[in-house]
Scaffold this motif. Structure first.
Motif, mmCIF file in Angstrom:
data_model
loop_
_atom_site.group_PDB
_atom_site.id
_atom_site.type_symbol
_atom_site.label_atom_id
_atom_site.label_comp_id
_atom_site.label_asym_id
_atom_site.label_seq_id
_atom_site.Cartn_x
_atom_site.Cartn_y
_atom_site.Cartn_z
ATOM 1 N N ALA A 49 48.484 3.313 55.472
ATOM 2 C CA ALA A 49 49.601 2.842 56.291
ATOM 3 C C ALA A 49 49.858 1.359 56.047
ATOM 4 O O ALA A 49 50.998 0.930 55.895
ATOM 5 C CB ALA A 49 49.312 3.101 57.768
ATOM 6 N N ALA A 50 48.769 0.585 55.972
ATOM 7 C CA ALA A 50 48.914 -0.854 55.738
ATOM 8 C C ALA A 50 49.544 -1.116 54.378
ATOM 9 O O ALA A 50 50.421 -1.963 54.230
ATOM 10 C CB ALA A 50 47.548 -1.540 55.825
ATOM 11 N N VAL A 97 53.164 -0.918 56.953
ATOM 12 C CA VAL A 97 53.081 -0.859 58.410
ATOM 13 C C VAL A 97 52.173 -2.005 58.866
ATOM 14 O O VAL A 97 51.051 -2.132 58.380
ATOM 15 C CB VAL A 97 52.475 0.481 58.884
ATOM 16 N N ASN A 98 52.678 -2.842 59.762
ATOM 17 C CA ASN A 98 51.855 -3.924 60.300
ATOM 18 C C ASN A 98 50.889 -3.313 61.308
ATOM 19 O O ASN A 98 51.174 -3.211 62.496
ATOM 20 C CB ASN A 98 52.744 -4.973 60.966
ATOM 21 N N ILE A 110 51.444 7.413 63.821
ATOM 22 C CA ILE A 110 50.845 8.626 63.263
ATOM 23 C C ILE A 110 50.239 8.330 61.890
ATOM 24 O O ILE A 110 49.154 8.806 61.565
ATOM 25 C CB ILE A 110 51.896 9.750 63.175
ATOM 26 N N SER A 111 50.926 7.502 61.109
ATOM 27 C CA SER A 111 50.391 7.179 59.784
ATOM 28 C C SER A 111 49.091 6.395 59.912
ATOM 29 O O SER A 111 48.185 6.551 59.102
ATOM 30 C CB SER A 111 51.415 6.408 58.959
ATOM 31 N N MET A 166 57.110 7.977 54.355
ATOM 32 C CA MET A 166 56.280 6.815 54.714
ATOM 33 C C MET A 166 56.415 5.718 53.664
ATOM 34 O O MET A 166 56.323 4.536 53.968
ATOM 35 C CB MET A 166 54.804 7.218 54.811
ATOM 36 N N MET A 220 49.974 15.291 57.131
ATOM 37 C CA MET A 220 51.433 15.221 57.153
ATOM 38 C C MET A 220 52.009 15.941 55.930
ATOM 39 O O MET A 220 51.344 16.081 54.917
ATOM 40 C CB MET A 220 51.881 13.754 57.170
ATOM 41 N N TYR A 225 59.089 3.406 54.388
ATOM 42 C CA TYR A 225 59.006 3.048 55.802
ATOM 43 C C TYR A 225 59.819 1.806 56.150
ATOM 44 O O TYR A 225 60.433 1.728 57.214
ATOM 45 C CB TYR A 225 57.549 2.833 56.199
ATOM 46 N N PHE A 259 56.206 7.113 64.131
ATOM 47 C CA PHE A 259 55.857 7.546 62.779
ATOM 48 C C PHE A 259 54.798 6.606 62.197
ATOM 49 O O PHE A 259 53.844 7.039 61.559
ATOM 50 C CB PHE A 259 57.131 7.531 61.926
ATOM 51 N N GLY A 260 54.981 5.317 62.464
ATOM 52 C CA GLY A 260 54.000 4.332 62.019
ATOM 53 C C GLY A 260 52.639 4.571 62.660
ATOM 54 O O GLY A 260 51.603 4.515 61.997
ATOM 55 N N LEU A 301 45.347 -7.379 51.433
ATOM 56 C CA LEU A 301 44.430 -6.740 52.380
ATOM 57 C C LEU A 301 43.108 -7.495 52.509
ATOM 58 O O LEU A 301 42.269 -7.149 53.315
ATOM 59 C CB LEU A 301 44.152 -5.291 51.957
ATOM 60 N N PHE A 321 48.396 10.841 53.543
ATOM 61 C CA PHE A 321 48.300 11.239 54.942
ATOM 62 C C PHE A 321 48.130 12.757 54.940
ATOM 63 O O PHE A 321 49.105 13.509 54.925
ATOM 64 C CB PHE A 321 49.541 10.810 55.706
ATOM 65 N N ALA A 374 50.126 -8.305 54.279
ATOM 66 C CA ALA A 374 50.303 -7.132 53.412
ATOM 67 C C ALA A 374 51.725 -6.575 53.454
ATOM 68 O O ALA A 374 52.314 -6.279 52.422
ATOM 69 C CB ALA A 374 49.300 -6.055 53.803
ATOM 70 N N GLU A 375 52.299 -6.456 54.670
ATOM 71 C CA GLU A 375 53.608 -5.807 54.738
ATOM 72 C C GLU A 375 54.720 -6.666 54.136
ATOM 73 O O GLU A 375 55.706 -6.151 53.636
ATOM 74 C CB GLU A 375 53.929 -5.358 56.167
ATOM 75 N N PHE A 433 58.714 3.814 65.032
ATOM 76 C CA PHE A 433 57.479 3.227 65.555
ATOM 77 C C PHE A 433 56.387 4.297 65.681
ATOM 78 O O PHE A 433 55.251 4.103 65.258
ATOM 79 C CB PHE A 433 57.752 2.569 66.911
ATOM 80 N N TYR A 448 51.134 -2.804 65.508
ATOM 81 C CA TYR A 448 51.401 -1.458 66.005
ATOM 82 C C TYR A 448 50.315 -0.980 66.961
ATOM 83 O O TYR A 448 50.591 -0.414 68.012
ATOM 84 C CB TYR A 448 51.516 -0.470 64.827
#
Lengths: 316, 238
Positions: free
Chosen positions: A186-187, A191-192, A177-178, B102, B94, B105, A174-175, B54, B91, B73-74, A172, A196
């Motif tokens: 991230a999306a 990642v929702n 931070i992204s 990621m 990172m 993920y 990590f998500g 998106l 990122f 999207a996910e 979570f 989040y």
């Protein structure tokens, strides 16, 4: 031994801090309570501001909701203290979800401005609500027990820190931070982001509200102006940024260092104390934007170059 | 002919009241490399965003047997439709390793995650050497490589690459194109390449589409399209 240190040191510090009220003076205990509360606020801000990258100025709303939730429950409905805290916590979660959904769509400065407005609006609304005592505020039943307030504040800080520690090593977190690094990416990576961000906002809100509840019962008087005080929000940010946003212990270190120095300044030369926080934020942003934690990690290797490099890397 | 992996029918999308894509229809078959070319403002990136979920969209998008036009999207990502976004969108603070992780993920299995990582390092050995460095310090071409590698970590069925050539030297673009061909040949990943650079886009593609002002105006085999006088006039200036 060196490897075990990070696992031994924090519990040790907690034990020492927990034992403190039994041999410290009342002044120190009072200072301890307010510092522990501030550290909790700063740590809560760290969740939404430091990890998720959303510079919230709305955390003083959570604080105010915690204060008023506790005060109204205790004064108007005669409920016990812990129920009041629960009410404040619940209010802040509801607020975080309802307002987070629209407001968290804004990014960068726009998010900061929108949340800033929320704090002002809340103060105006509460001033006009009868059950909250309007402009007059509410007076809570007096309870003399600084030791209890101290231990409660310490417990809450430990809880908030454990949560952040979990964030720092979980999927979570990590998500989050992204999202801070690049929300679109991230999306796209699955990642929702909406979900989040709202959870992060709510987590940040709950701890802030609980701290507000402790503050309300400790001070025994609440009024809209000070409950939704925006300068308190600024303080949370300064402490987190000074200590190291997006780290587990940064905000706590920041809170303790800054509170101590400002307390000393306030007693020695009171006129300078006001200037102090402004000066700190300028120096911190220019020379050490990643905070004390990062400074401690890298100054040994880089020496003075650490500061010049920061100035160069983050051209102002 | 192999089965249709992505079937887009009368797709419409845009920003607010402004429609960018109008009744767009095209398809990508299993195992193909398809290039979609168009100039600035033709709607390439809008199309990518619409397919990834998106942007709000109208019409039908079928992917691997499911209708995805209404999905978040996910969800779409988890079905294996994975995008390498324009401008890479790494990122930056990172490490390379974290960037790659990621990509996986949604994979909750540590062993599987490790297996994917090894497969990606096989394809791009340099990333293994430099895995602990910050993604932001890499050159443009290397960053694009990381972005592709990150997308591969999701084990995509269809890899959508948006403006891969943007701001990169032709030599580097050629290398990345070779990598895409390898990804298709060795792993069976279908590729949809959305490009402004017609030559590089059609050099590796099986089929192509030409996009203009939100509509498909030409389609056919890649070799035919490169020879098409109108395409040559419009995009190559010949």
């Amino acid at each position: 031994m060196r490897k075990a240190l990070p696992w031994i040191l924090p519990p040790l510090v907690v034990v020492i801090l927990a034992a403190l009220p039994w041999f410290a003076s009342p002044t120190i205990i009072q200072f301890g309570i307010s510092t522990l509360i501030l550290a909790t606020l700063s740590q809560s801000w760290n969740i939404i501001g430091g990890y998720t990258g959303y510079a919230s100025f709305g955390n003083s709303v959570f604080y105010g909701l915690g204060i008023y939730g506790t005060a109204v429950a205790m004064v108007q409905f005669g409920l016990p203290f812990w129920v009041g805290m629960l009410v404040g916590g619940l209010l802040s979660v509801v607020f975080a979800v309802l307002l987070g959904l629209p407001v968290l769509r804004l990014r960068g400065h726009y998010f900061a401005i929108a949340t800033l407005a929320l704090a002002q609006v809340m103060s105006a609304i509460v001033s006009n609500v009868q059950v909250a005592g309007g402009n007059q505020g509410l007076v809570l039943p007096l309870f003399r027990g600084d030791k209890m307030f101290y231990e409660l504040a310490l417990g809450l800080l430990v809880l908030a820190t454990l949560t952040v520690f979990w964030l720092s090593r979980s999927r979570f977190g990590f998500g989050l931070i992204s999202i801070r690094e690049d929300e679109d990416a991230a999306a796209v990576m699955g990642v929702n982001t909406t979900y989040y961000k709202v959870i992060a906002f709510a987590l940040s809100g709950v701890f802030t509200a609980l701290a507000g509840g402790i503050h309300a019962y400790w001070i025994t008087f609440v009024e809209p102006e000070s409950a939704f005080d925006i300068t308190l929000n600024v303080k949370m940010i300064i402490m987190a940024v000074f200590g190291g946003p997006g780290s587990v212990f940064g905000p706590i270190v920041g809170a303790f260092v800054l509170q101590s120095v400002s307390e000393i300044l306030a007693t020695k030369i009171s006129s300078l104390a006001g200037l102090f926080f402004g000066l700190v934020i300028v120096v911190a942003v220019v020379f050490m934007p990643k905070g004390l934690i990062d400074l401690r990690k890298r100054i040994g290797r880089l020496g003075w170059r650490y500061f010049t490099r920061n100035v160069k890397e983050n051209r102002l | 002919m192999s089965e249709v992996l992505l079937g887009v029918d009368k797709l419409g999308a845009g920003y607010g009241d402004m429609a960018v894509l109008l009744d767009m229809s095209f398809e990508v078959r299993q195992g193909e490399i398809v290039s979609l070319v168009g100039s600035n403002g033709a709607g390439k990136t809008t199309l990518m965003r619409a397919l990834s979920g998106l942007l709000p969209r109208k019409g039908s998008i079928r992917f691997a047997g499911s209708e995805i036009s209404g999905m978040a999207a996910e969800r779409i990502f988890s079905l294996g439709l994975v995008q390498v976004p324009e401008g890479r969108q790494l990122f930056g603070q990172m490490s390379v390793l974290d960037n790659l992780l990621m990509g996986a993920y949604l994979c909750r299995d540590k062993k599987e995650e490790k297996r994917r990582l090894e497969r990606v390092f096989e394809l791009f050995p340099i990333l293994q050497e430099r895995r602990s460095q910050r993604a932001g310090v890499f050159s443009g071409g290397e960053q694009q490589m990381i972005a592709i590698a990150r997308a591969l970590m999701a084990e995509p069925r269809l890899l959508m690459v948006d403006e891969m050539s943007l701001g990169l030297a032709p030599v580097i673009v050629d290398k990345l194109l070779d990598a895409l061909v390898a990804i298709r040949d060795e792993r069976g990943v279908t590729v949809l390449l959305v490009e402004q650079d017609v030559f590089s886009a059609f050099s590796i593609a099986d089929r192509g589409y030409v996009l203009e002002l939100g509509k498909i105006v030409r389609e056919g085999n890649a070799e035919e399209l490169v020879e098409d006088p109108e395409v040559r006039r419009a995009y190559l200036g010949i």
